[in-house]
Design a protein around this motif. Structure first.
Motif, PDB file in Angstrom:
ATOM      1  N   GLU A 110       0.252  -1.382   0.021  1.00  0.00           N
ATOM      2  CA  GLU A 110       0.124  -0.274   0.025  1.00  0.00           C
ATOM      3  C   GLU A 110       0.988   1.115  -0.572  1.00  0.00           C
ATOM      4  OE1 GLU A 110      -2.827  -0.224   2.970  1.00  0.00           O
ATOM      5  OE2 GLU A 110      -3.887  -2.053   2.566  1.00  0.00           O
ATOM      6  N   GLY A 111       2.022   1.449   0.509  1.00  0.00           N
ATOM      7  CA  GLY A 111       2.738   2.282   0.803  1.00  0.00           C
ATOM      8  C   GLY A 111       3.663   2.476  -0.481  1.00  0.00           C
ATOM      9  N   LEU A 112       3.850   1.732  -1.138  1.00  0.00           N
ATOM     10  CA  LEU A 112       4.202   2.241  -2.595  1.00  0.00           C
ATOM     11  C   LEU A 112       3.057   2.496  -4.043  1.00  0.00           C
ATOM     12  CD1 LEU A 112       6.518  -0.392  -2.744  1.00  0.00           C
ATOM     13  CD2 LEU A 112       6.761   1.841  -2.680  1.00  0.00           C
ATOM     14  N   ALA A 113       1.483   2.445  -3.304  1.00  0.00           N
ATOM     15  CA  ALA A 113       0.486   3.537  -4.015  1.00  0.00           C
ATOM     16  C   ALA A 113       0.735   4.161  -5.276  1.00  0.00           C
ATOM     17  CB  ALA A 113      -0.754   3.920  -3.723  1.00  0.00           C
ATOM     18  N   GLY A 114       0.482   4.653  -6.052  1.00  0.00           N
ATOM     19  CA  GLY A 114       1.321   5.432  -6.700  1.00  0.00           C
ATOM     20  C   GLY A 114       2.513   5.895  -8.456  1.00  0.00           C
ATOM     21  N   ARG A 115       3.346   4.789  -7.373  1.00  0.00           N
ATOM     22  CA  ARG A 115       5.144   4.955  -7.883  1.00  0.00           C
ATOM     23  C   ARG A 115       5.116   4.075  -8.996  1.00  0.00           C
ATOM     24  NH1 ARG A 115       8.122   7.009  -3.396  1.00  0.00           N
ATOM     25  NH2 ARG A 115       9.718   7.263  -6.022  1.00  0.00           N
ATOM     26  N   ILE A 116       3.470   3.193  -8.710  1.00  0.00           N
ATOM     27  CA  ILE A 116       4.142   1.721  -9.582  1.00  0.00           C
ATOM     28  C   ILE A 116       2.829   1.961 -10.377  1.00  0.00           C
ATOM     29  CG2 ILE A 116       4.518  -0.327 -10.761  1.00  0.00           C
ATOM     30  CD1 ILE A 116       5.434  -0.786  -7.454  1.00  0.00           C
ATOM     31  N   ASP A 117       3.434   2.321 -12.103  1.00  0.00           N
ATOM     32  CA  ASP A 117       2.290   2.599 -13.833  1.00  0.00           C
ATOM     33  C   ASP A 117       2.365   1.008 -13.922  1.00  0.00           C
ATOM     34  OD1 ASP A 117       0.479   2.939 -15.421  1.00  0.00           O
ATOM     35  OD2 ASP A 117       2.153   4.356 -16.228  1.00  0.00           O
ATOM     36  N   TRP A 118       1.671   0.039 -14.039  1.00  0.00           N
ATOM     37  CA  TRP A 118       1.621  -1.177 -14.469  1.00  0.00           C
ATOM     38  C   TRP A 118       0.850  -1.421 -16.223  1.00  0.00           C
ATOM     39  CZ3 TRP A 118       4.296  -4.522 -11.223  1.00  0.00           C
ATOM     40  CH2 TRP A 118       3.623  -3.957  -9.464  1.00  0.00           C
ATOM     41  N   ARG A 119       1.014  -2.002 -16.883  1.00  0.00           N
ATOM     42  CA  ARG A 119       1.108  -2.679 -17.615  1.00  0.00           C
ATOM     43  C   ARG A 119       0.590  -3.455 -18.435  1.00  0.00           C
ATOM     44  NH1 ARG A 119       2.137   3.218 -20.640  1.00  0.00           N
ATOM     45  NH2 ARG A 119       2.111   4.916 -19.232  1.00  0.00           N
ATOM     46  N   SER A 120      -0.048  -3.832 -19.398  1.00  0.00           N
ATOM     47  CA  SER A 120       0.532  -5.380 -20.264  1.00  0.00           C
ATOM     48  C   SER A 120       0.552  -4.664 -22.285  1.00  0.00           C
ATOM     49  CB  SER A 120      -1.617  -5.962 -19.446  1.00  0.00           C
ATOM     50  OG  SER A 120      -1.875  -5.523 -21.019  1.00  0.00           O
ATOM     51  N   GLY A 121       1.425  -5.534 -21.921  1.00  0.00           N
ATOM     52  CA  GLY A 121       1.438  -5.102 -23.871  1.00  0.00           C
ATOM     53  C   GLY A 121       3.467  -4.977 -23.932  1.00  0.00           C
ATOM     54  N   ASP A 122       3.891  -4.956 -25.034  1.00  0.00           N
ATOM     55  CA  ASP A 122       5.058  -5.793 -25.875  1.00  0.00           C
ATOM     56  C   ASP A 122       6.002  -4.190 -24.497  1.00  0.00           C
ATOM     57  OD1 ASP A 122       7.468  -5.159 -26.725  1.00  0.00           O
ATOM     58  OD2 ASP A 122       6.639  -5.725 -28.913  1.00  0.00           O
ATOM     59  N   MET A 123       7.122  -4.600 -23.984  1.00  0.00           N
ATOM     60  CA  MET A 123       8.321  -4.023 -23.456  1.00  0.00           C
ATOM     61  C   MET A 123       9.223  -3.567 -24.573  1.00  0.00           C
ATOM     62  SD  MET A 123      10.583  -6.612 -22.490  1.00  0.00           S
ATOM     63  CE  MET A 123      12.091  -7.709 -24.055  1.00  0.00           C
ATOM     64  N   THR A 124       8.575  -3.352 -25.550  1.00  0.00           N
ATOM     65  CA  THR A 124       9.363  -2.017 -26.347  1.00  0.00           C
ATOM     66  C   THR A 124       8.124  -1.418 -27.712  1.00  0.00           C
ATOM     67  OG1 THR A 124       8.779  -3.614 -28.672  1.00  0.00           O
ATOM     68  CG2 THR A 124      10.846  -4.659 -27.174  1.00  0.00           C
ATOM     69  N   ASP A 125       7.322  -1.118 -27.111  1.00  0.00           N
ATOM     70  CA  ASP A 125       6.538   0.108 -27.276  1.00  0.00           C
ATOM     71  C   ASP A 125       6.920   0.675 -27.504  1.00  0.00           C
ATOM     72  OD1 ASP A 125       4.499   0.937 -28.266  1.00  0.00           O
ATOM     73  OD2 ASP A 125       3.079   0.440 -26.873  1.00  0.00           O
ATOM     74  N   PRO A 126       7.562   1.966 -28.302  1.00  0.00           N
ATOM     75  CA  PRO A 126       7.494   3.781 -28.113  1.00  0.00           C
ATOM     76  C   PRO A 126       7.151   4.582 -27.917  1.00  0.00           C
ATOM     77  CG  PRO A 126       6.991   2.810 -30.580  1.00  0.00           C
ATOM     78  CD  PRO A 126       6.916   1.791 -30.071  1.00  0.00           C
ATOM     79  N   ALA A 127       5.448   4.302 -27.273  1.00  0.00           N
ATOM     80  CA  ALA A 127       4.782   5.316 -27.341  1.00  0.00           C
ATOM     81  C   ALA A 127       5.449   5.017 -25.664  1.00  0.00           C
ATOM     82  CB  ALA A 127       3.342   4.246 -26.800  1.00  0.00           C
ATOM     83  N   LEU A 128       5.722   3.547 -24.870  1.00  0.00           N
ATOM     84  CA  LEU A 128       5.899   3.869 -23.484  1.00  0.00           C
ATOM     85  C   LEU A 128       6.785   5.247 -22.532  1.00  0.00           C
ATOM     86  CD1 LEU A 128       6.243   0.656 -22.981  1.00  0.00           C
ATOM     87  CD2 LEU A 128       4.955   1.306 -22.570  1.00  0.00           C
ATOM     88  N   GLY A 129       7.743   6.276 -23.948  1.00  0.00           N
ATOM     89  CA  GLY A 129       8.359   6.844 -23.624  1.00  0.00           C
ATOM     90  C   GLY A 129       9.806   7.127 -23.552  1.00  0.00           C
ATOM     91  N   GLN A 130      10.272   7.599 -22.931  1.00  0.00           N
ATOM     92  CA  GLN A 130      11.672   7.475 -21.970  1.00  0.00           C
ATOM     93  C   GLN A 130      12.135   7.029 -20.470  1.00  0.00           C
ATOM     94  OE1 GLN A 130      12.687   8.834 -26.622  1.00  0.00           O
ATOM     95  NE2 GLN A 130      14.650   9.039 -24.369  1.00  0.00           N
ATOM     96  N   PHE A 131      13.474   6.425 -20.628  1.00  0.00           N
ATOM     97  CA  PHE A 131      13.292   5.996 -19.037  1.00  0.00           C
ATOM     98  C   PHE A 131      14.876   6.191 -18.711  1.00  0.00           C
ATOM     99  CE2 PHE A 131      10.277   3.951 -21.167  1.00  0.00           C
ATOM    100  CZ  PHE A 131       9.612   3.505 -19.569  1.00  0.00           C
ATOM    101  N   ASP A 132      15.466   5.837 -17.897  1.00  0.00           N
ATOM    102  CA  ASP A 132      16.772   6.628 -16.891  1.00  0.00           C
ATOM    103  C   ASP A 132      17.378   5.250 -17.365  1.00  0.00           C
ATOM    104  OD1 ASP A 132      16.925   9.364 -16.674  1.00  0.00           O
ATOM    105  OD2 ASP A 132      15.297   8.664 -15.343  1.00  0.00           O
ATOM    106  N   HIS A 133      16.409   4.280 -16.856  1.00  0.00           N
ATOM    107  CA  HIS A 133      17.575   2.730 -16.866  1.00  0.00           C
ATOM    108  C   HIS A 133      16.241   1.463 -16.914  1.00  0.00           C
ATOM    109  CE1 HIS A 133      20.918   4.290 -15.362  1.00  0.00           C
ATOM    110  NE2 HIS A 133      19.926   4.390 -14.101  1.00  0.00           N
ATOM    111  N   ALA A 134      16.119   0.825 -17.835  1.00  0.00           N
ATOM    112  CA  ALA A 134      15.511  -0.307 -17.820  1.00  0.00           C
ATOM    113  C   ALA A 134      15.856  -1.620 -17.151  1.00  0.00           C
ATOM    114  CB  ALA A 134      15.012  -0.688 -19.000  1.00  0.00           C
ATOM    115  N   LEU A 135      15.844  -2.322 -16.653  1.00  0.00           N
ATOM    116  CA  LEU A 135      15.273  -3.853 -16.692  1.00  0.00           C
ATOM    117  C   LEU A 135      14.921  -4.757 -16.870  1.00  0.00           C
ATOM    118  CD1 LEU A 135      16.114  -1.804 -13.957  1.00  0.00           C
ATOM    119  CD2 LEU A 135      16.909  -3.019 -12.594  1.00  0.00           C
ATOM    120  N   ALA A 136      15.121  -6.013 -17.437  1.00  0.00           N
ATOM    121  CA  ALA A 136      14.947  -6.507 -18.743  1.00  0.00           C
ATOM    122  C   ALA A 136      15.198  -8.481 -17.125  1.00  0.00           C
ATOM    123  CB  ALA A 136      14.752  -6.655 -19.872  1.00  0.00           C
ATOM    124  N   MET A 137      14.338  -8.932 -16.621  1.00  0.00           N
ATOM    125  CA  MET A 137      14.964 -10.512 -16.080  1.00  0.00           C
ATOM    126  C   MET A 137      13.791 -11.664 -16.316  1.00  0.00           C
ATOM    127  SD  MET A 137      14.836 -11.134 -11.878  1.00  0.00           S
ATOM    128  CE  MET A 137      14.584 -13.323 -11.301  1.00  0.00           C
TER     129      MET A 137
END
Length: 230
Positions: free
Chosen positions: A103-130
């Motif tokens: 509960e303390g992290l509400a609003g800190r994570i935007d959950w999505r389903s879809g393709d991780m390479t979708d350019p519509a996701l925008g810009q990031f500082d880092h990406a992790l793919a485990m």
């Protein structure tokens, strides 16, 4: 349909229709078999190794959790202060992740389903793919990095299955899951082959092997890639 799209569809089908319950249990605190316990322990070690590749304080940074699964990585990133976009091809796993989010992290994570390479996701500082790129060929991996790294200002941290005799033998034996629960075909890689495929696409950057985790039936290598910008 491209090889990447075909594999993506097969992975989605596996997690949403065949193994959701298995992975929900594996990534929880519920008791599991000895074999799966080694996988759980290995994944915990790998997550920690990957997190070591980015700053301990992520306040103000936007991070992509590419292939978030049931959400453990996204939660740790958010706990470090990051603004996290967590995406997975499997809506079923994303739903589990949302239910597990503290509960303390509400609003800190935007959950999505879809393709991780979708350019519509925008810009990031880092990406992790485990463990979300372990089903792809070297050429597909190079294409994935070609789509993602132009939108990263920092590191792309990801895992691949190493090409080792032991892993290949274990993979052929196929004892990790019962037959009905087995995953799509995992493709082991040698780092030099991945680097060659990246070079062949014209993508300039540095691929670094940052460590391997061996834990029973879980064997995985962590890498970082940072593109070279003009």
């Amino acid at each position: 349909m491209s090889a990447y799209a075909t594999t993506l569809t097969r992975v989605e089908d596996y997690f949403d229709r065949s193994a959701t319950t298995v992975w929900e249990r594996l990534t929880s605190d519920a008791p599991v078999s000895g074999v799966r316990a080694t996988v759980r322990a290995g994944r915990d070690k790998m997550r920690a190794l990957m997190l070591d590749q980015v700053p301990a304080d992520l306040t103000g940074l936007r991070i992509l959790d590419a292939g978030c699964g049931t959400g453990a990585m996204a939660v740790e990133l958010a706990a470090r202060g990051a603004d996290v976009l967590a995406i997975d091809i499997s809506p079923a796993l994303v739903e589990i992740a949302q239910k597990r989010m503290p509960e303390g992290l509400a609003g800190r994570i935007d959950w999505r389903s879809g393709d991780m390479t979708d350019p519509a996701l925008g810009q990031f500082d880092h990406a992790l793919a485990m463990d979300s790129m372990i089903y792809y060929t070297s050429n597909d991996l190079a294409q994935i990095m070609g789509r993602m790294t132009p939108r990263l200002s920092g590191k792309f941290v990801f895992t691949l299955a190493p090409r080792t005799p032991l892993l290949m033998a274990m993979f052929r034996i196929g004892k990790l899951f019962p037959r009905k629960d087995r995953s799509p075909v995992m493709i082991p890689h040698a780092s030099k082959d991945v680097q060659r495929a990246i070079h062949d696409t014209g993508l300039a950057g540095h691929l670094a092997d940052v460590g391997r985790v061996n834990s029973g039936f879980y064997i995985s290598n962590a890498f970082t890639f940072e593109s070279q910008r003009p």
